[in-house]
Scaffold this active site. Structure first.
Site, PDB file in Angstrom:
ATOM      1  N   PHE A 140       6.650  14.912  -4.310  1.00 52.76           N
ATOM      2  CA  PHE A 140       6.438  14.377  -5.333  1.00 52.76           C
ATOM      3  C   PHE A 140       6.834  14.554  -6.476  1.00 52.76           C
ATOM      4  O   PHE A 140       6.818  15.696  -6.812  1.00 52.76           O
ATOM      5  CB  PHE A 140       4.951  13.664  -5.569  1.00 52.76           C
ATOM      6  N   GLU A 154       0.887  -1.286   0.065  1.00 52.67           N
ATOM      7  CA  GLU A 154       0.000   0.366   0.065  1.00 52.67           C
ATOM      8  C   GLU A 154       0.634   1.188   0.166  1.00 52.67           C
ATOM      9  O   GLU A 154       0.561   2.254   0.482  1.00 52.67           O
ATOM     10  CB  GLU A 154      -0.994  -0.102   1.075  1.00 52.67           C
TER      11      GLU A 154
END
Length: 184
Positions: A182, A162
């Site tokens: 990110f 996950e």
């Protein structure tokens, strides 16, 4: 595979697949929509980590109480008592995280950041507990019959399930700083 052997996996390749609008999942329009599902599954990873770590702790405690080494029970060694105390501290914090996550999930207040933080904490703690338990067993710690080596391998898989530790940390970091790190 080396861990989570009870969970089947398959390599699926789809080429040139088109899905008509009437066959698409409602509300699934972006990765953000998928991330909502991942928050819930990260909670289950935290709970699974707690379960594996608890079994490692209980087995290590039982073994240390029964094992006689150099003429004395293993539990009479200071380092064994310290490890057991550290394991219990980690287990207690893991349990409190998981319990709070359950409350937040049931009330509909669970955030992606809370799930990520708990997943990182619980898998890191479970890795340490399972490694300490395996080490406390000494040479027999790698035997499948003692479970700790198998649990250790399973925890390693959960650690990346996950979303990796790094990705979870970036989710939490963004919630702290307000700045996404990110790529892209």
């Amino acid at each position: 595979k080396a861990s989570l052997r009870g969970i089947p996996q398959a390599h699926i390749t789809l080429n040139d697949v088109r899905v008509s609008d009437d066959r698409r999942l409602p509300g699934a329009n972006s990765f953000r929509d998928c991330a909502k599902v991942l928050a819930g599954t990260r909670v289950s990873v935290a709970w699974a980590s707690l379960g594996l770590a608890t079994d490692c702790y209980e087995k290590a405690l039982d073994y240390a109480q029964r094992r006689v080494q150099f003429g004395r029970p293993l539990v009479k060694n200071q380092i064994i008592q310290q490890r057991l105390a550290d394991m219990l501290q980690d287990l207690t914090s893991m349990f409190l995280y998981c319990r709070r996550l359950l409350e937040l999930e049931e009330s509909g207040e669970l955030t992606e950041q809370q799930a990520a933080l708990a997943k990182v904490h619980c898998t890191r703690a479970a890795r340490k507990i399972s490694a300490d338990a395996r080490d406390m067993f000494g040479g027999v710690g790698i035997l499948l019959e003692n479970d700790v080596a198998r649990h250790h391998a399973d925890v390693e898989a959960l650690h990346t399930y996950e979303g990796t530790d790094t990705m979870q940390s970036l989710i939490v970091g963004k919630s702290i700083t307000g700045v996404g790190a990110f790529a892209g």
